[in-house]
Design a protein around this motif. Structure first.
Motif, PDB file in Angstrom:
ATOM      1  N   ASP A  70      10.132 -27.287 -16.582  1.00 36.84           N
ATOM      2  CA  ASP A  70       9.860 -26.441 -17.904  1.00 36.84           C
ATOM      3  C   ASP A  70       8.880 -25.369 -17.695  1.00 36.84           C
ATOM      4  OD1 ASP A  70      10.307 -26.298 -20.906  1.00 36.84           O
ATOM      5  OD2 ASP A  70       8.078 -26.682 -20.678  1.00 36.84           O
ATOM      6  N   VAL A  71       8.857 -24.382 -18.106  1.00 43.17           N
ATOM      7  CA  VAL A  71       8.020 -23.291 -18.044  1.00 43.17           C
ATOM      8  C   VAL A  71       7.774 -22.801 -19.440  1.00 43.17           C
ATOM      9  CG1 VAL A  71       7.229 -20.921 -17.113  1.00 43.17           C
ATOM     10  CG2 VAL A  71       8.957 -22.610 -15.844  1.00 43.17           C
ATOM     11  N   SER A  72       6.229 -22.822 -19.807  1.00 42.80           N
ATOM     12  CA  SER A  72       5.804 -22.363 -21.057  1.00 42.80           C
ATOM     13  C   SER A  72       4.750 -21.162 -20.970  1.00 42.80           C
ATOM     14  CB  SER A  72       5.185 -23.596 -21.885  1.00 42.80           C
ATOM     15  OG  SER A  72       6.257 -24.703 -22.104  1.00 42.80           O
TER      16      SER A  72
ATOM     17  N   SER B  27       1.896 -19.202 -22.475  1.00 36.36           N
ATOM     18  CA  SER B  27       0.952 -19.121 -23.548  1.00 36.36           C
ATOM     19  C   SER B  27       0.014 -17.770 -23.635  1.00 36.36           C
ATOM     20  CB  SER B  27      -0.021 -20.623 -23.245  1.00 36.36           C
ATOM     21  OG  SER B  27      -0.607 -20.396 -22.212  1.00 36.36           O
ATOM     22  N   GLY B  28       0.314 -17.063 -22.858  1.00 30.19           N
ATOM     23  CA  GLY B  28      -0.738 -15.682 -22.956  1.00 30.19           C
ATOM     24  C   GLY B  28      -1.567 -15.569 -21.685  1.00 30.19           C
ATOM     25  N   VAL B  29      -2.821 -16.572 -21.804  1.00 29.85           N
ATOM     26  CA  VAL B  29      -3.757 -16.545 -20.674  1.00 29.85           C
ATOM     27  C   VAL B  29      -3.171 -17.173 -19.395  1.00 29.85           C
ATOM     28  CG1 VAL B  29      -5.875 -17.255 -20.018  1.00 29.85           C
ATOM     29  CG2 VAL B  29      -5.580 -16.479 -22.116  1.00 29.85           C
ATOM     30  N   SER B  30      -2.311 -18.272 -19.761  1.00 29.38           N
ATOM     31  CA  SER B  30      -1.505 -19.135 -18.548  1.00 29.38           C
ATOM     32  C   SER B  30      -0.395 -19.337 -18.897  1.00 29.38           C
ATOM     33  CB  SER B  30      -2.573 -20.338 -18.322  1.00 29.38           C
ATOM     34  OG  SER B  30      -2.626 -21.058 -19.461  1.00 29.38           O
ATOM     35  N   THR B  31       0.189 -19.768 -17.650  1.00 33.17           N
ATOM     36  CA  THR B  31       1.707 -20.235 -18.007  1.00 33.17           C
ATOM     37  C   THR B  31       1.777 -21.892 -17.629  1.00 33.17           C
ATOM     38  OG1 THR B  31       2.880 -18.403 -17.341  1.00 33.17           O
ATOM     39  CG2 THR B  31       3.974 -20.235 -17.094  1.00 33.17           C
ATOM     40  N   GLN B  32       2.267 -22.799 -18.342  1.00 28.40           N
ATOM     41  CA  GLN B  32       2.250 -24.143 -18.051  1.00 28.40           C
ATOM     42  C   GLN B  32       3.498 -24.375 -17.284  1.00 28.40           C
ATOM     43  OE1 GLN B  32       0.855 -27.088 -21.124  1.00 28.40           O
ATOM     44  NE2 GLN B  32       2.567 -28.208 -20.825  1.00 28.40           N
ATOM     45  N   TYR B  33       3.465 -25.311 -16.455  1.00 25.66           N
ATOM     46  CA  TYR B  33       4.741 -25.691 -15.541  1.00 25.66           C
ATOM     47  C   TYR B  33       4.483 -27.192 -15.545  1.00 25.66           C
ATOM     48  CZ  TYR B  33       4.631 -20.992 -13.623  1.00 25.66           C
ATOM     49  OH  TYR B  33       4.669 -19.468 -13.404  1.00 25.66           O
ATOM     50  N   GLN B  34       5.786 -27.752 -15.763  1.00 25.34           N
ATOM     51  CA  GLN B  34       5.885 -29.204 -15.479  1.00 25.34           C
ATOM     52  C   GLN B  34       7.057 -29.345 -14.327  1.00 25.34           C
ATOM     53  OE1 GLN B  34       3.780 -30.130 -18.487  1.00 25.34           O
ATOM     54  NE2 GLN B  34       4.929 -31.693 -17.437  1.00 25.34           N
ATOM     55  N   VAL B  35       6.310 -29.999 -13.339  1.00 30.44           N
ATOM     56  CA  VAL B  35       7.099 -30.300 -12.037  1.00 30.44           C
ATOM     57  C   VAL B  35       7.348 -31.771 -11.945  1.00 30.44           C
ATOM     58  CG1 VAL B  35       6.712 -30.098  -9.805  1.00 30.44           C
ATOM     59  CG2 VAL B  35       5.675 -28.580 -11.017  1.00 30.44           C
ATOM     60  N   ASP B  36       8.544 -32.166 -11.743  1.00 33.58           N
ATOM     61  CA  ASP B  36       9.019 -33.446 -11.499  1.00 33.58           C
ATOM     62  C   ASP B  36       8.910 -33.880  -9.983  1.00 33.58           C
ATOM     63  OD1 ASP B  36       9.919 -35.915 -11.548  1.00 33.58           O
ATOM     64  OD2 ASP B  36      12.165 -35.483 -12.237  1.00 33.58           O
ATOM     65  N   VAL B  37       7.886 -34.576  -9.748  1.00 35.88           N
ATOM     66  CA  VAL B  37       7.640 -35.387  -8.263  1.00 35.88           C
ATOM     67  C   VAL B  37       8.346 -36.470  -8.130  1.00 35.88           C
ATOM     68  CG1 VAL B  37       5.932 -35.416  -6.188  1.00 35.88           C
ATOM     69  CG2 VAL B  37       5.666 -33.414  -7.946  1.00 35.88           C
ATOM     70  N   PRO B  38       9.034 -37.070  -7.345  1.00 35.59           N
ATOM     71  CA  PRO B  38       9.676 -38.104  -7.090  1.00 35.59           C
ATOM     72  C   PRO B  38       8.532 -39.280  -6.902  1.00 35.59           C
ATOM     73  CG  PRO B  38      11.162 -36.763  -6.246  1.00 35.59           C
ATOM     74  CD  PRO B  38       9.861 -35.989  -6.462  1.00 35.59           C
ATOM     75  N   GLY B  39       8.484 -40.369  -7.726  1.00 35.36           N
ATOM     76  CA  GLY B  39       7.302 -41.151  -7.278  1.00 35.36           C
ATOM     77  C   GLY B  39       6.044 -40.881  -8.074  1.00 35.36           C
ATOM     78  N   ALA B  40       5.825 -39.748  -8.700  1.00 35.47           N
ATOM     79  CA  ALA B  40       4.638 -39.552  -9.240  1.00 35.47           C
ATOM     80  C   ALA B  40       4.722 -38.993 -10.826  1.00 35.47           C
ATOM     81  CB  ALA B  40       4.034 -38.232  -8.457  1.00 35.47           C
ATOM     82  N   ASP B  41       6.206 -39.272 -11.198  1.00 36.42           N
ATOM     83  CA  ASP B  41       6.399 -38.712 -12.522  1.00 36.42           C
ATOM     84  C   ASP B  41       6.181 -37.282 -12.779  1.00 36.42           C
ATOM     85  OD1 ASP B  41       7.341 -41.275 -13.486  1.00 36.42           O
ATOM     86  OD2 ASP B  41       5.053 -41.620 -13.913  1.00 36.42           O
ATOM     87  N   SER B  42       5.898 -36.779 -14.059  1.00 32.81           N
ATOM     88  CA  SER B  42       5.857 -35.256 -14.165  1.00 32.81           C
ATOM     89  C   SER B  42       4.393 -34.810 -14.130  1.00 32.81           C
ATOM     90  CB  SER B  42       6.429 -34.901 -15.784  1.00 32.81           C
ATOM     91  OG  SER B  42       6.205 -33.559 -16.112  1.00 32.81           O
ATOM     92  N   VAL B  43       4.384 -33.706 -13.231  1.00 25.18           N
ATOM     93  CA  VAL B  43       2.952 -33.018 -13.097  1.00 25.18           C
ATOM     94  C   VAL B  43       2.935 -31.930 -13.764  1.00 25.18           C
ATOM     95  CG1 VAL B  43       1.370 -32.508 -11.401  1.00 25.18           C
ATOM     96  CG2 VAL B  43       3.136 -34.267 -10.734  1.00 25.18           C
TER      97      VAL B  43
END
Length: 399
Positions: free
Chosen positions: A314-316, A318-334
């Motif tokens: 996922d990529v969101s 927000s103006g000043v920054s962009t939030q990324y959700q990264v699925d790393v196997p064994g570490a859930d979502s980062v």
């Protein structure tokens, strides 16, 4: 702003062994707290954590089941609200609509039969820069102006301790941020002790010298805002005060300087001085803005942790920054916060990436599982306003 006769010293507040029980539940189990004179102190926590109950105990609007309350070294546990050197600024402001601004500010002075109430009220309005609106009624003011009038009414009584009960909750975001800075400026000028109750993390960190994070009737951690944010002790504090990526794994090795924790099949290092536990299962954390997002596997570098590969889900923007959700196997979502130095997102969903961070930016918690806070139902605005007016009446009561 001119302080005039309002540049008086605040007083220490000390809570000793405080317990507060209501029928069916305990709001505060055991609370010991010392707030130094002249400080801006914030009690921060979710609804139902006990922070508002604590404020009402200090104001004398509730009686403790057990324990003592001392202000300036004097035991006030059994004193009525109007007998305590305390005033409160309520969320609803509790202004009297039929009175002018000046009369609202002078109201408490008149009730106490103080000399020159209007002159003192005018000085208080000058402090909050509203002397030019003295003849208006509260309904003719903006939310921010009403908040300043409520503050002037509290300060004019020269309390040793000023209690702020979610005072900015009714304001819009832009005005709330402006008032955060102005309240801090006024506190520094008048030198009173401020106890601020809020559930807003940004508000607490912006205004307070010291923040106490409350959860389920107890203080989880207390310290300077930057210390709590950079080095949380528990999963609750790490998640409530901002966002955190938390990973739990066994300690593989401990040296004199660092511990190595297994996360998703990778050795993650945490400085020993920044870890609350050094053996067994340990939860380590890193703030999203401390992470770097990489599209190629980085070389092994001393002092740097790396997890991956993972997939952007996922990529969101927000103006000043962009939030990324990264699925790393064994570490859930980062979660990764990347400052927008270029136009548009760096990567898109589905991209293979790695995340890395400096070892010195990580932290290790004393618990291994995040417990959700116990939330209580919020009161509606009308109920809050009625309660605030009753509390104000109790504060201003004269024998």
């Amino acid at each position: 702003m001119a302080t005039g006769s309002f540049a008086t010293s605040g007083a220490d507040l000390e809570l000793v062994g405080i317990q507060k029980r209501f029928p069916g539940f305990t709001a505060i189990e055991h609370l010991d707290l010392v707030i130094p004179a002249g400080s801006f102190f914030a009690l921060l926590g979710p609804s139902g954590c006990g922070k508002t109950t604590t404020l009402r105990l200090v104001a004398g609007l509730e009686d403790p089941t057990r324990g003592s309350i001392l202000i300036g070294g004097e035991d006030v546990t059994h004193r009525k609200p109007f007998q305590r050197p305390v005033n409160t600024v309520f969320q609803s402001y509790a202004l009297f609509p039929h009175m002018t601004v000046l009369e609202n500010v002078a109201f408490g002075l008149r009730r106490r039969k103080m000399a020159k109430p209007l002159e003192l009220a005018q000085e208080a309005l000058e402090l909050v820069e509203l002397e030019h609106l003295a003849s208006r009624k509260p309904t003719q003011l903006s939310g921010g102006q009403q908040q300043r009038v409520a503050l002037a009414r509290a300060v004019v009584n020269r309390p040793a301790l000023l209690l702020l009960d979610e005072p900015l909750g009714a304001l819009d975001l832009k005005l709330r941020r402006q008032m955060q800075l102005e309240l801090k400026s006024i506190q520094e000028e008048v030198g009173l002790t401020f106890l601020h109750v809020t559930h807003d993390q940004e508000e607490a960190m912006t205004m307070a010298d010291t923040v106490a994070v409350m959860n389920k009737g107890r203080i989880e951690q207390l310290g300077a805002p930057e210390d709590l944010y950079e080095l949380p002790h528990t999963a609750f504090v790490a998640n409530f005060l901002g966002q955190s990526n938390l990973f739990t794994g066994p300690v593989l090795e401990a040296t004199s300087h660092a511990i190595a924790v297994e996360v998703a099949g990778t050795r993650v290092l945490v400085p020993k001085a920044r870890a609350r536990k050094h053996s067994g299962e340990v939860t380590v954390g890193i703030r999203p803005e401390k992470l770097r997002l990489l599209t190629e596997a980085p070389p092994t570098t001393a002092g740097v942790n790396t997890l991956g590969p993972g997939t952007v889900t996922d990529v969101s923007f927000s103006g000043v920054s962009t939030q990324y959700q990264v699925d790393v196997p064994g570490a859930d979502s980062v979660t990764v916060f990347a400052q927008n130095l270029d136009f548009g997102p760096v990567v898109t969903p589905g991209t293979e990436v790695w995340v890395s961070w400096k070892v010195d930016h990580g932290f290790g918690l004393e618990d291994s599982a995040s417990e959700e806070a116990k939330f209580a139902p919020e009161l509606d605005t009308a109920t809050i306003a009625v309660q605030a007016k009753r509390d104000l009446a109790a504060e201003l009561e004269v024998s």
